[in-house]
Design an enzyme around this catalytic site. Structure first.
Site, PDB file in Angstrom:
ATOM      1  N   THR A 180     -11.371  -0.493  11.964  1.00 32.76           N
ATOM      2  CA  THR A 180     -10.482  -0.193  10.850  1.00 32.76           C
ATOM      3  C   THR A 180     -10.196  -1.471  10.064  1.00 32.76           C
ATOM      4  O   THR A 180      -9.978  -2.527  10.638  1.00 32.76           O
ATOM      5  CB  THR A 180      -9.179   0.421  11.370  1.00 32.76           C
ATOM      6  OG1 THR A 180      -9.477   1.679  11.993  1.00 32.76           O
ATOM      7  CG2 THR A 180      -8.184   0.648  10.250  1.00 32.76           C
TER       8      THR A 180
ATOM      9  N   LYS B 155     -11.079   0.226  -1.187  1.00 35.53           N
ATOM     10  CA  LYS B 155     -11.065   1.672  -1.336  1.00 35.53           C
ATOM     11  C   LYS B 155     -10.461   2.013  -2.689  1.00 35.53           C
ATOM     12  O   LYS B 155      -9.720   1.226  -3.260  1.00 35.53           O
ATOM     13  CB  LYS B 155     -10.301   2.332  -0.192  1.00 35.53           C
ATOM     14  CG  LYS B 155      -9.001   1.661   0.223  1.00 35.53           C
ATOM     15  CD  LYS B 155      -8.455   2.329   1.485  1.00 35.53           C
ATOM     16  CE  LYS B 155      -7.247   1.593   2.028  1.00 35.53           C
ATOM     17  NZ  LYS B 155      -7.626   0.559   2.995  1.00 35.53           N
TER      18      LYS B 155
ATOM     19  N   ASP C  34      -1.855   6.796  -3.712  1.00 35.44           N
ATOM     20  CA  ASP C  34      -0.753   6.166  -2.992  1.00 35.44           C
ATOM     21  C   ASP C  34      -0.126   5.031  -3.798  1.00 35.44           C
ATOM     22  O   ASP C  34      -0.362   4.889  -4.995  1.00 35.44           O
ATOM     23  CB  ASP C  34      -1.230   5.647  -1.636  1.00 35.44           C
ATOM     24  CG  ASP C  34      -2.127   4.426  -1.756  1.00 35.44           C
ATOM     25  OD1 ASP C  34      -2.879   4.341  -2.736  1.00 35.44           O
ATOM     26  OD2 ASP C  34      -2.084   3.549  -0.872  1.00 35.44           O
TER      27      ASP C  34
ATOM     28  N   GLU D 214     -12.436   5.658   5.321  1.00 34.06           N
ATOM     29  CA  GLU D 214     -11.572   5.654   6.493  1.00 34.06           C
ATOM     30  C   GLU D 214     -10.775   6.951   6.532  1.00 34.06           C
ATOM     31  O   GLU D 214     -10.434   7.518   5.488  1.00 34.06           O
ATOM     32  CB  GLU D 214     -10.593   4.476   6.447  1.00 34.06           C
ATOM     33  CG  GLU D 214     -11.261   3.121   6.466  1.00 34.06           C
ATOM     34  CD  GLU D 214     -10.257   1.976   6.402  1.00 34.06           C
ATOM     35  OE1 GLU D 214     -10.601   0.883   6.854  1.00 34.06           O
ATOM     36  OE2 GLU D 214      -9.134   2.187   5.895  1.00 34.06           O
ATOM     37  N   GLU D 215     -10.430   7.383   7.740  1.00 35.80           N
ATOM     38  CA  GLU D 215      -9.675   8.623   7.884  1.00 35.80           C
ATOM     39  C   GLU D 215      -8.288   8.538   7.261  1.00 35.80           C
ATOM     40  O   GLU D 215      -7.670   9.557   6.972  1.00 35.80           O
ATOM     41  CB  GLU D 215      -9.554   8.996   9.362  1.00 35.80           C
ATOM     42  CG  GLU D 215      -8.963   7.924  10.269  1.00 35.80           C
ATOM     43  CD  GLU D 215      -7.495   7.670  10.064  1.00 35.80           C
ATOM     44  OE1 GLU D 215      -6.755   8.641   9.809  1.00 35.80           O
ATOM     45  OE2 GLU D 215      -7.082   6.505  10.145  1.00 35.80           O
TER      46      GLU D 215
ATOM     47  N   ARG E 233      -1.368   5.400  16.937  1.00 34.50           N
ATOM     48  CA  ARG E 233      -2.126   6.457  16.280  1.00 34.50           C
ATOM     49  C   ARG E 233      -3.098   7.078  17.277  1.00 34.50           C
ATOM     50  O   ARG E 233      -3.844   6.361  17.956  1.00 34.50           O
ATOM     51  CB  ARG E 233      -2.867   5.918  15.059  1.00 34.50           C
ATOM     52  CG  ARG E 233      -1.910   5.607  13.921  1.00 34.50           C
ATOM     53  CD  ARG E 233      -2.573   5.183  12.650  1.00 34.50           C
ATOM     54  NE  ARG E 233      -1.573   5.125  11.575  1.00 34.50           N
ATOM     55  CZ  ARG E 233      -1.718   4.481  10.438  1.00 34.50           C
ATOM     56  NH1 ARG E 233      -2.834   3.815  10.205  1.00 34.50           N
ATOM     57  NH2 ARG E 233      -0.772   4.487   9.538  1.00 34.50           N
TER      58      ARG E 233
ATOM     59  N   SER F 248       0.814  -1.215   0.000  1.00 31.09           N
ATOM     60  CA  SER F 248       0.000   0.000   0.000  1.00 31.09           C
ATOM     61  C   SER F 248       0.846   1.263   0.000  1.00 31.09           C
ATOM     62  O   SER F 248       1.619   1.507  -0.916  1.00 31.09           O
ATOM     63  CB  SER F 248      -0.970  -0.022   1.181  1.00 31.09           C
ATOM     64  OG  SER F 248      -1.903   1.037   1.083  1.00 31.09           O
ATOM     65  N   HIS F 249       0.720   2.074   1.043  1.00 38.65           N
ATOM     66  CA  HIS F 249       1.371   3.382   1.118  1.00 38.65           C
ATOM     67  C   HIS F 249       2.756   3.314   1.740  1.00 38.65           C
ATOM     68  O   HIS F 249       3.385   4.360   1.944  1.00 38.65           O
ATOM     69  CB  HIS F 249       0.500   4.331   1.940  1.00 38.65           C
ATOM     70  CG  HIS F 249       0.211   3.801   3.324  1.00 38.65           C
ATOM     71  ND1 HIS F 249      -0.521   2.652   3.523  1.00 38.65           N
ATOM     72  CD2 HIS F 249       0.566   4.238   4.553  1.00 38.65           C
ATOM     73  CE1 HIS F 249      -0.610   2.425   4.827  1.00 38.65           C
ATOM     74  NE2 HIS F 249       0.040   3.364   5.473  1.00 38.65           N
TER      75      HIS F 249
ATOM     76  N   ASP G  73      -0.508   1.752  -4.106  1.00 33.09           N
ATOM     77  CA  ASP G  73      -1.303   0.771  -4.854  1.00 33.09           C
ATOM     78  C   ASP G  73      -2.617   1.340  -5.363  1.00 33.09           C
ATOM     79  O   ASP G  73      -3.460   0.605  -5.870  1.00 33.09           O
ATOM     80  CB  ASP G  73      -1.560  -0.475  -4.013  1.00 33.09           C
ATOM     81  CG  ASP G  73      -2.451  -0.219  -2.807  1.00 33.09           C
ATOM     82  OD1 ASP G  73      -2.453   0.912  -2.296  1.00 33.09           O
ATOM     83  OD2 ASP G  73      -3.140  -1.155  -2.364  1.00 33.09           O
TER      84      ASP G  73
ATOM     85  N   ASP H 241      -5.225   2.822  -3.796  1.00 30.14           N
ATOM     86  CA  ASP H 241      -6.494   2.726  -3.077  1.00 30.14           C
ATOM     87  C   ASP H 241      -6.746   3.903  -2.134  1.00 30.14           C
ATOM     88  O   ASP H 241      -7.811   3.974  -1.521  1.00 30.14           O
ATOM     89  CB  ASP H 241      -6.603   1.392  -2.322  1.00 30.14           C
ATOM     90  CG  ASP H 241      -5.576   1.221  -1.213  1.00 30.14           C
ATOM     91  OD1 ASP H 241      -4.683   2.090  -1.068  1.00 30.14           O
ATOM     92  OD2 ASP H 241      -5.658   0.206  -0.499  1.00 30.14           O
ATOM     93  N   ARG H 242      -5.798   4.822  -2.033  1.00 29.85           N
ATOM     94  CA  ARG H 242      -5.991   5.979  -1.164  1.00 29.85           C
ATOM     95  C   ARG H 242      -5.986   7.262  -1.997  1.00 29.85           C
ATOM     96  O   ARG H 242      -5.521   7.280  -3.121  1.00 29.85           O
ATOM     97  CB  ARG H 242      -4.908   6.043  -0.088  1.00 29.85           C
ATOM     98  CG  ARG H 242      -4.910   4.819   0.808  1.00 29.85           C
ATOM     99  CD  ARG H 242      -3.847   4.895   1.879  1.00 29.85           C
ATOM    100  NE  ARG H 242      -3.827   3.658   2.648  1.00 29.85           N
ATOM    101  CZ  ARG H 242      -3.716   3.588   3.979  1.00 29.85           C
ATOM    102  NH1 ARG H 242      -3.604   4.689   4.679  1.00 29.85           N
ATOM    103  NH2 ARG H 242      -3.715   2.427   4.592  1.00 29.85           N
TER     104      ARG H 242
END
Length: 541
Positions: free
Chosen positions: A344, A376, A277, A363-364, A496, A113-114, A279, A281-282
């Site tokens: 989450t 997403k 991002d 999601e945030e 977090r 991901s990110h 992949d 999805d964000r």
């Protein structure tokens, strides 16, 4: 071509997290490590014979090699057809789209991901199920159990296939089909978004900057934004996917998308800014001189979704992850539709989407999506924003401020304490849980604790219960703080801390000023400095 059974021994650390198995690249490069995990996935699909499997990833370092290994193992284990994106590429939402469109049994999606890429960066493997979404927990638990007992993997002995030429290739008894990674996804977007209205917006002189962050969304954004919608060449920057993401951290937030933020806050800012991002999805949304929080973005999209062709019939409901601000809840209340608060992890939205209980979710952590796929989808969110801007003929910053004027503003921030020593992070969470019962009624600075709990979720579709999902502290002054350990990193633990405060009247105050009492209360309650030694977060978004 022959199928070979290769003896192997289990690795003890192959437990998937919230988004599959994520480790540093050197871990995945251990002999047999990838093969064991992929074979474990395959072994948990007893009805795989004669079915279709989808394979692809975000193009990060090791992607091509793992794609080839996955194809050979899949071909050795009874799949009749394997769809793979050209170059080994498929964004995560595109993989979900392809799984659903072609009725595949599932997909092996390669991404962290990110997280950063490169020879010393991160890599990941996850399995997406028939619905196109991340495998549910019983499946990931079965995969993990299989990794602990595996004694061999099966693989076709063959040369690597040409991943750069679209078409069919025989691999053992299977047919590997190299597909255009963008085509199916772009076709789906054309059914959801008013492409003509957005194209007219660009023809009017509308200026946009999309930062693909040298990641997988680049080819998708160039094809859709520049070629199909007519945005000027160069609208998409950092469009070529690179194995190390150009040495940058492919996380679309104001810290890591620094150049975009500079441009969007400058004197000649474009009309709209966005990023995605690693992949795809964000997403990050930026109006001129105004960063739009992911929580606000979800709420604004929910309020305007009916302007797009794919959502003209209205929304069945909205869901958000528990740490996400309550802005979307206010829109749901105004629309008279249900609002769901989930743990989450995108898999929790999957049941609600499959059951038709919701249409939009988010999601945030910059993830937004709808019922068009089961992941997403960063570029989709950007396109839906463009649709609403085209339909309302309203500047992006005015859209945000009009939303606040209507619904009030949820001031929001997330403080990440990255790579905290795991024992220290767990100790902080244990101490928090131990004091929950005594917190209600306590006055902490300007705030009074109304309620405190350790969030647990009962799925309204299947009745399953997911406990210990983060500590929530709610204040009488319509403020909130949430503490949670993230499951997406690869080193230590990430603490977090989510901070939120609602105002109906003060709509343009500095976020730091509005949240200062909540920050102080969070430290007083949790003792972050005492437990972690950190006097400030690694990243503030």
């Amino acid at each position: 071509m022959t199928v070979k059974a290769v003896p192997t021994q289990p690795f003890p650390d192959q437990k998937p997290g919230t988004s599959g198995l994520r480790k540093k690249v050197p871990v995945f490069r251990q002999p047999g490590y990838v093969e064991n995990f992929v074979q474990a996935i395959v072994d948990c699909l007893p009805d795989r014979a004669g079915t279709t499997l989808v394979v692809g990833g975000d193009g990060r370092f090791l992607n091509r090699e793992v794609v080839q290994t996955t194809l050979k193992i899949a071909a050795a284990n009874g799949f009749s057809r394997i769809l793979v994106g050209r170059g080994g590429l498929l964004s995560t939402p595109a993989a979900s789209c392809v799984i659903r469109k072609y009725g595949a049994i599932g997909g092996v999606v390669l991404s962290a991901s990110h997280n950063p890429g490169g020879p010393e960066g991160d890599f990941g493997i996850k399995f997406n199920a028939r619905n196109g979404g991340p495998a549910p927990e019983p499946v990931t638990e079965a995969i993990f159990s299989r990794t602990k007992t595996i004694t061999e993997y099966r693989i076709v002995e063959a040369a690597d296939i040409d991943l750069d030429t679209i078409g069919d290739v025989a691999l053992g008894e299977a047919t590997v089909t190299v597909i255009d990674p963008v085509a199916d996804y772009a076709a789906l977007m054309e059914t959801l978004i008013d492409f003509e209205a957005v194209a007219a917006l660009f023809r009017s002189g509308f200026r946009m900057r999309f930062d693909a962050m040298s990641a997988v969304t680049g080819p998708y954004a160039v094809e859709i934004l520049e070629r199909r919608l007519g945005a000027p060449a160069g609208t998409v920057v950092n469009a070529e996917p690179l194995p190390d993401f150009g040495g940058h951290h492919p996380d679309p937030n104001p810290v890591h998308a620094h150049d975009l933020m500079v441009e969007m806050t400058g004197p000649d800012a474009p009309d709209f800014g966005a990023a995605s991002d690693g992949d795809g999805d964000r997403n990050m949304i930026v109006a001129p001189r105004l960063f739009v929080t992911p929580s606000d973005s979800l709420a604004i999209l929910a309020a305007h979704a009916h302007l797009a062709p794919g959502y003209r019939g209205g929304l069945a409901g909205i869901a958000r992850s528990m740490p996400t601000s309550r802005a979307a809840d206010r829109v749901a209340a105004a629309l008279g539709i249900p609002a769901f608060e989930t743990p989450t992890g995108w898999k929790f939205f999957g049941n609600l989407l499959d059951a038709g209980r919701i249409t939009l979710c988010g999601e945030e952590s910059a993830g937004t999506g709808s019922n068009h796929v089961r992941e997403k989808d960063g570029l989709w969110a950007v396109l839906l924003w463009l649709n609403l801007l085209a339909a309302t003929k309203t500047p992006a910053d005015r859209v945000v401020r009009d939303h606040w004027a209507t619904y009030g503003r949820d001031y929001y921030a997330r403080h990440d304490y990255e790579e905290v020593e795991s024992a220290a992070a767990e100790g902080l969470m244990t101490a928090l849980r131990d004091k929950l019962a005594g917190l209600p009624g306590q006055r902490i600075g300007d705030l009074t604790v109304e309620a405190a709990d350790d969030f647990a979720y009962t799925d309204p579709v299947d009745g399953s219960v997911t406990a210990r999902q983060g500590v929530r502290i709610l204040f009488r002054e319509d403020a909130r703080v949430v503490f949670r350990l993230s499951g997406t990193g690869t080193v230590g633990a990430t603490l977090r801390v989510y901070l939120e405060r609602f105002s109906k009247d003060r709509l343009d105050a500095p976020t730091a000023e509005m949240l200062a009492p909540v920050v102080a209360a969070a430290e007083a309650i949790a003792g972050i400095v005492q437990h972690t030694g950190r006097t400030e977060p690694s990243v503030v978004t």
